[in-house]
Design an enzyme around this catalytic site. Structure first.
Site, PDB file in Angstrom:
ATOM      1  N   LYS A 134       0.909  -1.126   0.100  1.00  0.00           N
ATOM      2  CA  LYS A 134      -0.250  -0.124  -0.170  1.00  0.00           C
ATOM      3  C   LYS A 134       0.865   1.237   0.241  1.00  0.00           C
ATOM      4  CE  LYS A 134      -4.175  -1.984   1.608  1.00  0.00           C
ATOM      5  NZ  LYS A 134      -4.751  -2.734   2.973  1.00  0.00           N
TER       6      LYS A 134
ATOM      7  N   LYS B 288      -3.244 -11.124  -8.720  1.00  0.00           N
ATOM      8  CA  LYS B 288      -4.848 -11.771  -8.217  1.00  0.00           C
ATOM      9  C   LYS B 288      -6.041 -10.607  -8.622  1.00  0.00           C
ATOM     10  CE  LYS B 288      -3.970  -9.964  -3.693  1.00  0.00           C
ATOM     11  NZ  LYS B 288      -5.182  -9.033  -3.345  1.00  0.00           N
TER      12      LYS B 288
ATOM     13  N   LYS C 189     -10.265  -5.550  -6.283  1.00  0.00           N
ATOM     14  CA  LYS C 189     -11.572  -4.720  -6.348  1.00  0.00           C
ATOM     15  C   LYS C 189     -10.917  -3.237  -7.139  1.00  0.00           C
ATOM     16  CE  LYS C 189     -13.516  -5.774  -1.951  1.00  0.00           C
ATOM     17  NZ  LYS C 189     -12.546  -5.547  -1.007  1.00  0.00           N
TER      18      LYS C 189
HETATM   19  P1  TYM Z   1     -10.789  -7.708   1.136  1.00  0.00           P
HETATM   20  O1  TYM Z   1     -11.857  -6.642   1.177  1.00  0.00           O
HETATM   21  O2  TYM Z   1      -9.608  -6.960   0.340  1.00  0.00           O
HETATM   22  O3  TYM Z   1     -11.254  -8.990   0.489  1.00  0.00           O
HETATM   23  C1  TYM Z   1     -12.341  -9.565   1.197  1.00  0.00           C
HETATM   24  C2  TYM Z   1     -12.167 -11.057   1.186  1.00  0.00           C
HETATM   25  O4  TYM Z   1     -11.717 -11.772  -0.246  1.00  0.00           O
HETATM   26  C3  TYM Z   1     -10.621 -12.316  -0.226  1.00  0.00           C
HETATM   27  N1  TYM Z   1     -10.056 -11.999  -1.491  1.00  0.00           N
HETATM   28  C4  TYM Z   1      -9.431 -13.208  -2.258  1.00  0.00           C
HETATM   29  N2  TYM Z   1      -9.421 -14.420  -2.232  1.00  0.00           N
HETATM   30  C5  TYM Z   1      -8.680 -15.227  -3.064  1.00  0.00           C
HETATM   31  N3  TYM Z   1      -8.571 -14.705  -4.424  1.00  0.00           N
HETATM   32  C6  TYM Z   1      -8.411 -13.299  -4.591  1.00  0.00           C
HETATM   33  N4  TYM Z   1      -8.059 -12.725  -5.568  1.00  0.00           N
HETATM   34  C7  TYM Z   1      -8.970 -12.376  -3.533  1.00  0.00           C
HETATM   35  N5  TYM Z   1      -9.175 -11.051  -3.450  1.00  0.00           N
HETATM   36  C8  TYM Z   1      -9.707 -10.987  -2.309  1.00  0.00           C
HETATM   37  C9  TYM Z   1      -9.699 -11.923   0.731  1.00  0.00           C
HETATM   38  O5  TYM Z   1      -8.681 -12.525   1.461  1.00  0.00           O
HETATM   39  C10 TYM Z   1     -10.566 -11.599   1.891  1.00  0.00           C
HETATM   40  O6  TYM Z   1     -10.907 -12.658   2.714  1.00  0.00           O
HETATM   41  N6  TYM Z   1      -8.417  -7.235   5.575  1.00  0.00           N
HETATM   42  C11 TYM Z   1      -9.606  -7.612   4.958  1.00  0.00           C
HETATM   43  C12 TYM Z   1     -10.886  -7.193   5.588  1.00  0.00           C
HETATM   44  C13 TYM Z   1     -11.199  -7.406   6.968  1.00  0.00           C
HETATM   45  C14 TYM Z   1     -11.155  -8.813   7.475  1.00  0.00           C
HETATM   46  C15 TYM Z   1     -11.432  -8.373   9.051  1.00  0.00           C
HETATM   47  C16 TYM Z   1     -11.135 -10.107   7.012  1.00  0.00           C
HETATM   48  C17 TYM Z   1     -11.264  -6.413   7.936  1.00  0.00           C
HETATM   49  N7  TYM Z   1     -11.502  -7.004   9.192  1.00  0.00           N
HETATM   50  C18 TYM Z   1     -11.642  -9.427  10.163  1.00  0.00           C
HETATM   51  C19 TYM Z   1     -11.323 -10.930   8.326  1.00  0.00           C
HETATM   52  C20 TYM Z   1     -11.568 -10.712   9.729  1.00  0.00           C
HETATM   53  C21 TYM Z   1      -9.642  -7.333   3.223  1.00  0.00           C
HETATM   54  O7  TYM Z   1      -9.083  -6.383   3.196  1.00  0.00           O
HETATM   55  O8  TYM Z   1     -10.392  -7.936   2.680  1.00  0.00           O
END
Ligand code: TYM
Length: 333
Positions: free
Chosen positions: A115, A197, A200
């Site tokens: 980031k 990967k 969003k």
């Molecule tokens: P975020 O919003 O980036 O993504 C949400 C979930 O989607 C999964 N993910 C993927 N899995 C496989 N392949 C991909 N290309 C891919 N892109 C995204 C992420 O692993 C995630 O599970 N930090 C977290 C949000 C969060 C969170 C939490 C998660 C905040 N508090 C507490 C678990 C527990 C995040 O940025 O996810």
């Protein structure tokens, strides 16, 4: 302990439309786990502020992520589905955990370094302590399982470090949380251009969104990187071809996959045909979800009720945990 009493927690940032990576990395597991566990799932709006300080779109984005979760099969009557900022105890636990977090460790986190590279003009302290806030989300419910994709593995490791530091210093309050996927290995859904990967916010043409129209899905899949095909029998697949097979494994039937595996091994594969098949299977998978998202998004009253009910459920668990935390820390005068 019956499985139904074991606690599950996870979250998704409202920083854009949800995609296949979010579905196969996270939501698919949420939908299965809601039958077997005590589940807390939330929209991580506070986390989104670390990189998206402009909040004009935030309300719409929060509604969208909620609608997308429900359209994928999450049932707000079976789980606590809430918005992170509605559960104020999150901020309190985040504060306490910050005292157990060493800046040197946080600076080494892969997501922080990424980031910093992406937003060199906004390296705020919230970005550095992002994993602390995430640990607070999880520990607030004393969760044991955290369904996430592979990219979140390091954050879970950090959360376990804080659990051990807290329990060691103040007494046993938290269980260690672990990243969870029903098929054991954590998932990483590759981008369509074979580089990295699905995401969003980066390279939207290489990511399949749950809101994509049929023609957009076809166009994106047909542009997937391939080559002239293998020249030797049973040769190893280059990574970008492996990725096309990985995507197929997510949405196509076993017979279809083995046909193309055989064609690859005997050098008769036609990638044009494979991509057409993949595109149609993707359309079949995404179209019904897209339809449901739009229906749910139109019902703002329903979404408001879901958030309210979710925050109430999550609040009960958060308050109980914070009572234990304050007592353990000696903040009970
Ligand atoms: P975020 O919003 O980036 O993504 C949400 C979930 O989607 C999964 N993910 C993927 N899995 C496989 N392949 C991909 N290309 C891919 N892109 C995204 C992420 O692993 C995630 O599970 N930090 C977290 C949000 C969060 C969170 C939490 C998660 C905040 N508090 C507490 C678990 C527990 C995040 O940025 O996810």
């Amino acid at each position: 302990m019956s499985k139904k009493q074991e606690i599950v927690m996870s979250g998704i940032r409202p920083t854009g439309f949800l995609h296949l990576g979010n579905y196969f990395g996270a939501i698919r597991n949420y939908v299965k786990m809601q039958e077997d566990y005590d589940c807390y799932f939330m929209v991580a709006d506070l986390h989104s502020l670390t990189t998206h300080p402009d909040t004009k779109q935030l309300k719409d984005n929060v509604h969208r992520v909620l609608a997308e979760n429900i359209a994928c099969g999450l049932d707000p009557d079976k789980v606590a589905l809430y918005c992170q900022s509605h559960v104020f105890e999150t901020a309190e636990l985040y504060l306490y955990l910050n005292m157990l977090a060493y800046t040197g460790e946080l600076e080494k986190t892969v997501t922080f370094k990424d980031k910093v590279r992406q937003n060199p003009d906004n390296i705020n302290a919230g970005l550095l302590t992002y994993p602390v806030l995430m640990a607070a989300d999880i520990l607030l419910h004393r969760a044991k399982y955290v369904p996430v994709g592979k990219d979140q593995e390091q954050h879970l490791e950090i959360a376990r470090t804080y659990v051990n530091r807290f329990n060691h210093r103040y007494g046993e309050v938290f269980p260690e949380p672990f990243a969870f996927n029903y098929n054991q290995q954590l998932v990483k859904v590759p981008s369509l251009d074979g580089a990295g990967k699905m995401s969003k916010s980066e390279n939207q043409m290489a990511t399949l969104f749950l809101a994509d129209e049929d023609d957009v899905i076809r166009k994106k899949v047909m542009k997937t990187k391939t080559d002239a095909g293998p020249q030797e029998l049973n040769s190893q697949k280059p990574e970008y071809i492996e990725n096309v097979f990985s995507l197929m494994k997510l949405v196509s039937g076993d017979d279809v996959i083995s046909k193309f595996e055989n064609d690859y091994n005997n050098c008769s594969i036609r990638y044009g045909d494979m991509k057409k098949q993949l595109a149609e299977d993707m359309v079949q998978f995404i179209a019904p979800i897209r339809g449901k998202i739009n229906e749910i998004l139109n019902d703002k009253k329903y979404l408001a009720e879901v958030m309210e009910k979710g925050a109430a459920k999550a609040g009960i668990s958060a308050k109980a945990t914070m009572q234990l935390v304050r007592e353990a820390m000696g903040l009970n005068y």
